[in-house]
Write a protein that holds these residues in place. Structure first.
Motif, PDB file in Angstrom:
ATOM      1  N   UNK A 236       0.825  -1.213   0.000  1.00 22.42           N
ATOM      2  CA  UNK A 236       0.000   0.000   0.000  1.00 22.42           C
ATOM      3  C   UNK A 236       0.858   1.261   0.000  1.00 22.42           C
ATOM      4  N   UNK A 237       0.256   2.345  -0.462  1.00 23.54           N
ATOM      5  CA  UNK A 237       0.896   3.656  -0.440  1.00 23.54           C
ATOM      6  C   UNK A 237       0.097   4.566   0.490  1.00 23.54           C
ATOM      7  N   UNK A 238       0.555   5.803   0.624  1.00 24.31           N
ATOM      8  CA  UNK A 238      -0.145   6.762   1.481  1.00 24.31           C
ATOM      9  C   UNK A 238      -1.562   7.027   0.991  1.00 24.31           C
ATOM     10  N   UNK A 246      -8.064  -3.953  -2.502  1.00 24.40           N
ATOM     11  CA  UNK A 246      -8.758  -5.114  -3.027  1.00 24.40           C
ATOM     12  C   UNK A 246      -9.765  -5.704  -2.066  1.00 24.40           C
ATOM     13  N   UNK A 247     -10.953  -5.970  -2.610  1.00 21.69           N
ATOM     14  CA  UNK A 247     -12.033  -6.579  -1.830  1.00 21.69           C
ATOM     15  C   UNK A 247     -12.233  -8.014  -2.320  1.00 21.69           C
ATOM     16  N   UNK A 248     -12.107  -8.957  -1.407  1.00 17.54           N
ATOM     17  CA  UNK A 248     -12.281 -10.374  -1.722  1.00 17.54           C
ATOM     18  C   UNK A 248     -13.600 -10.857  -1.147  1.00 17.54           C
ATOM     19  N   UNK A 249     -14.393 -11.537  -1.954  1.00 15.50           N
ATOM     20  CA  UNK A 249     -15.615 -12.194  -1.474  1.00 15.50           C
ATOM     21  C   UNK A 249     -15.400 -13.698  -1.506  1.00 15.50           C
ATOM     22  N   UNK A 250     -15.757 -14.347  -0.406  1.00 17.00           N
ATOM     23  CA  UNK A 250     -15.542 -15.787  -0.262  1.00 17.00           C
ATOM     24  C   UNK A 250     -16.871 -16.501  -0.096  1.00 17.00           C
ATOM     25  N   UNK A 251     -17.246 -17.297  -1.079  1.00 16.16           N
ATOM     26  CA  UNK A 251     -18.373 -18.205  -0.919  1.00 16.16           C
ATOM     27  C   UNK A 251     -17.790 -19.497  -0.369  1.00 16.16           C
ATOM     28  N   UNK A 252     -17.785 -19.623   0.960  1.00 24.41           N
ATOM     29  CA  UNK A 252     -17.022 -20.692   1.609  1.00 24.41           C
ATOM     30  C   UNK A 252     -17.701 -21.106   2.899  1.00 24.41           C
ATOM     31  N   UNK A 455      -5.987  -7.639  -5.687  1.00 27.07           N
ATOM     32  CA  UNK A 455      -5.020  -6.539  -5.755  1.00 27.07           C
ATOM     33  C   UNK A 455      -4.594  -6.227  -7.182  1.00 27.07           C
ATOM     34  N   UNK A 456      -5.091  -7.010  -8.142  1.00 26.00           N
ATOM     35  CA  UNK A 456      -4.792  -6.728  -9.539  1.00 26.00           C
ATOM     36  C   UNK A 456      -3.658  -7.528 -10.132  1.00 26.00           C
ATOM     37  N   UNK A 457      -3.152  -8.532  -9.421  1.00 25.48           N
ATOM     38  CA  UNK A 457      -2.083  -9.373  -9.961  1.00 25.48           C
ATOM     39  C   UNK A 457      -2.703 -10.317 -11.000  1.00 25.48           C
ATOM     40  N   UNK A 458      -2.140 -10.424 -12.217  1.00 27.39           N
ATOM     41  CA  UNK A 458      -2.695 -11.330 -13.230  1.00 27.39           C
ATOM     42  C   UNK A 458      -2.739 -12.772 -12.742  1.00 27.39           C
ATOM     43  N   UNK A 459      -3.682 -13.537 -13.271  1.00 22.96           N
ATOM     44  CA  UNK A 459      -3.943 -14.885 -12.782  1.00 22.96           C
ATOM     45  C   UNK A 459      -2.734 -15.792 -12.649  1.00 22.96           C
ATOM     46  N   UNK A 460      -1.930 -16.007 -13.707  1.00 26.27           N
ATOM     47  CA  UNK A 460      -0.795 -16.928 -13.571  1.00 26.27           C
ATOM     48  C   UNK A 460       0.222 -16.477 -12.534  1.00 26.27           C
ATOM     49  N   UNK A 461       0.533 -15.179 -12.521  1.00 24.17           N
ATOM     50  CA  UNK A 461       1.503 -14.669 -11.549  1.00 24.17           C
ATOM     51  C   UNK A 461       0.935 -14.699 -10.133  1.00 24.17           C
ATOM     52  N   UNK A 462      -0.354 -14.408  -9.999  1.00 21.77           N
ATOM     53  CA  UNK A 462      -0.993 -14.494  -8.688  1.00 21.77           C
ATOM     54  C   UNK A 462      -0.959 -15.926  -8.166  1.00 21.77           C
ATOM     55  N   UNK A 463      -1.209 -16.889  -9.056  1.00 22.30           N
ATOM     56  CA  UNK A 463      -1.227 -18.290  -8.637  1.00 22.30           C
ATOM     57  C   UNK A 463       0.153 -18.749  -8.185  1.00 22.30           C
ATOM     58  N   UNK A 464       1.189 -18.402  -8.947  1.00 26.26           N
ATOM     59  CA  UNK A 464       2.543 -18.811  -8.574  1.00 26.26           C
ATOM     60  C   UNK A 464       2.984 -18.117  -7.283  1.00 26.26           C
TER      61      UNK A 464
END
Length: 508
Positions: A236-238, A246-252, A455-464
Motif C-alpha cells: 500500500x501507499x499513502x 482489493x475486496x475479496x468475497x468468499x463463498x465458503x 489486488x490486480x495481480x494477473x492470474x498466472x503470476x498471482x497463482x505462482x
C-alpha cells in the motif's frame, strides 16, 4: 526467475557453439569441479586431501563431464577416482583422469564387497551416469550400485540432471539417486522443475557455458524466485484505502465444513486484502466473526426453489475477486451461483476451488484471471468431465485443463504447477514442506490467491506467488518442516513469510 528448457531446445542451442569449436565440456567440468570442492569443504573441516570423490561415469558426454572434473580435482590435490558403470567411457575424459593419477574401476569387475569397500572410503559421489539423453529406466546391473550408495548415505552431486530421469518431462525411474545438488549445464532443463526429477535434484546450480543467446526467448517452464515474488506482493501507499487494496468475497464454509470459511478468510486477510467478505449461512458467519471481527459477514440464503441465490455486486457490495468452493459440497447453491457469475463476467478474477470444481463441465469457458485450484484427484475427475485423459502426467494434465477451460490451473502438490489459461509458459513452484499435507491448508491457499487477484495481480503470476507465499509460510510455521502444523498456523505466518520475501528487517 529460473527458466527451464526442454532437451531438444538445449541441444539446438549447443550446436552453434560446438560447430565453432567451443570447449563446452571443459567449461562444464571446471564448474563441476569447483562446486564439488566447495561441497567437500562444507562437509568437513579436515584437509580436502583426506577425502575422496567417486565419479559414477556413464559412456557419454555426461560421463565425460564427470571424468574431466575428477582430473581437475586430482590436479588440485583432491583425491578423485571413477567407477565406470558400462562397457565404455568417454575416451578423452578417461585419459585425462588417468594422466592425473586417478583410478578407473569397472562395475562389471567388482563384487558387492568391493563396491562396499570403495564406497566406505568415499566422501562425495558424482552421478555422471546419464544426462539429457537418459530415460527413466535403470538397467539391472546398475540398480545394486545405486542401492549401495543410498545405504552408505553419501551426498550426491548430479551432473546436469540426476541419472535415469527424463530431462524434459521429469519422469523418474523408481530407485534413481536423489542428489543433494544438481550442477546443470548451460540451461536448467524443464524436468528439473517438474514432479519426479525435481524431488531428486536438490539445490540447483546453473553453469553458464554460453548457451543463453541461442535459447528460445520464451522458456517452456519457469519458476519465480524471491525477487520475482517481491514484485508481485501488494504494497500500500499513502493514498491507499481498503478498496484500493482489493475486496475479496468468499463463498465458503458449510454446515459440514464451517471452518473452511475461517481458514480462507484468514488467508485473504493475512495476505493484505483491504476487505474480506464471507458469503455463508449464519452458523458459518458467526464462527468467522467470532475469530476474525475484521471480516464482513453476508448471510446468503437460497431462493424459493432452494437452489438459486444472488451473489452479484448489487446483492453483496463491491467485489474485486470472488473465491468459490472452500468447504462447499457440490450441491451447495453458492457453487453454481458463483461459477455462473464468473462465467458471465468478462473481467472479474476469481478462484474456483474444492466443491465448486464439480460444477464445471465442457461448456464452461473462463479466462486466465480465473484460477482453478484442484489437487491431483480433483484434476482427474474434472478431466473426465471435460473428456480429457485423466492419466496424463501432472504437467500435461494441467496444460490440458487450462486449454479446455481457458482458466489458469493451479495443480496442487509437492511441486505446484501453474498452467496459464492463455497458453503461456508453465510455472512450477517448490517452496513448501510435506508438513502442509494436512486438512485445511488448501483453504488458506484459496484465500491467499483471492487477495492477490483482488489486488490486480494477473492470474498466472498471482497463482505462482500464492503457492510460494503459502509454502514459505508453511516452512516458517513448521520450523522448516521439523514440527507439525495446522492450517491456521499457515495463515498466521503469512505476514512473516511476506517479510522474508520483501527483506524487511526483523522478519524471520
Amino acid at each position: 526467475m529460473i527458466r527451464g528448457y526442454d532437451a531438444d531446445q538445449v541441444r539446438a542451442a549447443e550446436q552453434p557453439l560446438l560447430a565453432a569449436g567451443e570447449p563446452l565440456m571443459l567449461r562444464a567440468a571446471r564448474a563441476l569441479a569447483d562446486r564439488t570442492a566447495a561441497l567437500l569443504s562444507e562437509l568437513t573441516a579436515h584437509h580436502l586431501g583426506d577425502h575422496r570423490i567417486l565419479v559414477l561415469a556413464g559412456p557419454g558426454s555426461n560421463g565425460g563431464d564427470g571424468l574431466y572434473a575428477a582430473a581437475m580435482l586430482r590436479r588440485e590435490r583432491i583425491s578423485a577416482d571413477a567407477l565406470a558403470t558400462g562397457a565404455s567411457l568417454h575416451d578423452e575424459g578417461a585419459q585425462a583422469l588417468r594422466d592425473a593419477g586417478g583410478a578407473i574401476h569397472r562395475l562389471a569387475d567388482l563384487t558387492a564387497g568391493q563396491i562396499d569397500e570403495l564406497l566406505t572410503s568415499t566422501t562425495v559421489v558424482l552421478d555422471a551416469i546419464l544426462g539429457i539423453g537418459g530415460r527413466p529406466e535403470i538397467p539391472a546391473p546398475i540398480a545394486p550400485l545405486l542401492d549401495a550408495v543410498r545405504e552408505h548415505d553419501l551426498p550426491v552431486i548430479a551432473v546436469d540432471v540426476p541419472s535415469f530421469v527424463d530431462a524434459t518431462t521429469g519422469r523418474a525411474a523408481p530407485g534413481a539417486l536423489a542428489a543433494r545438488e544438481t550442477v546443470t549445464v548451460g540451461a536448467v532443463k524443464t524436468g528439473l522443475l517438474l514432479p519426479g526429477a525435481a524431488e531428486l535434484a536438490g539445490n540447483l546450480h546453473l553453469v553458464d557455458i554460453g548457451l543463453e543467446p541461442h535459447l528460445p526467448t520464451a522458456p517452456a517452464v519457469q519458476r519465480l524466485e524471491t525477487v520475482d515474488l517481491a514484485a508481485h506482493l501488494p504494497r500500500p501507499t499513502a493514498a491507499s484505502t481498503k478498496y484500493t487494496q482489493g475486496v475479496v468475497a468468499l463463498a465458503a464454509g458449510s454446515e459440514q465444513y464451517p471452518g473452511a470459511a475461517l481458514l480462507a478468510a484468514s488467508g485473504a486477510a493475512r495476505t493484505g486484502a483491504g476487505m474480506v467478505r464471507v458469503l455463508a449461512p449464519r452458523r458459518v458467519v458467526d464462527l468467522v466473526l467470532g475469530a476474525r471481527p475484521e471480516i464482513i459477514g453476508h448471510l446468503v440464503e437460497p431462493g424459493a426453489d432452494g437452489r438459486t441465490l444472488d451473489l452479484s455486486a448489487d446483492a453483496i457490495g463491491r467485489t474485486d475477486a470472488l473465491v468459490i468452493g472452500p468447504g462447499l459440497p457440490p450441491e451447495d447453491p453458492r457453487a453454481l451461483a458463483g461459477v455462473r457469475l464468473l462465467t458471465s463476467s468478462a473481467s472479474m478474477p476469481g478462484v474456483i476451488d474444492a466443491g465448486a470444481l464439480s460444477v464445471l463441465d465442457s461448456a464452461t469457458r473462463l479466462h486466465p484471471d480465473m484460477v482453478l485450484t484442484p489437487h491431483r484427484g480433483e484434476a482427474e475427475r474434472l478431466a473426465r468431465r471435460l473428456h480429457l485423459d485423466a492419466r496424463l502426467p501432472a504437467a500435461e494434465l494441467a496444460r490440458a485443463l487450462a486449454a479446455a477451460t481457458g482458466a489458469t490451473i493451479l495443480l496442487k502438490g509437492a511441486i505446484t504447477l501453474i498452467a496459464p489459461g492463455d497458453g503461456g509458459p508453465l510455472l512450477s513452484q517448490a517452496d513448501g514442506t510435506p508438513r502442509l499435507a494436512t486438512a485445511g491448508t488448501g483453504d488458506v491457499l484459496a484465500g491467499i490467491l483471492g487477495a492477490l487477484l483482488a489486488a490486480g495481480i494477473p492470474g498466472p503470476q498471482a497463482a505462482a506467488t500464492a503457492a510460494a507465499l503459502h509454502g514459505r509460510a508453511g516452512r516458517l510455521a513448521s520450523h522448516d518442516g521439523r514440527l507439525p502444523l495446522v492450517a491456521l498456523d499457515v495463515a498466521d505466518h503469512l505476514p512473516a513469510a511476506a517479510g522474508t520475501i520483501l527483506n524487511i528487517p526483523g522478519a524471520p
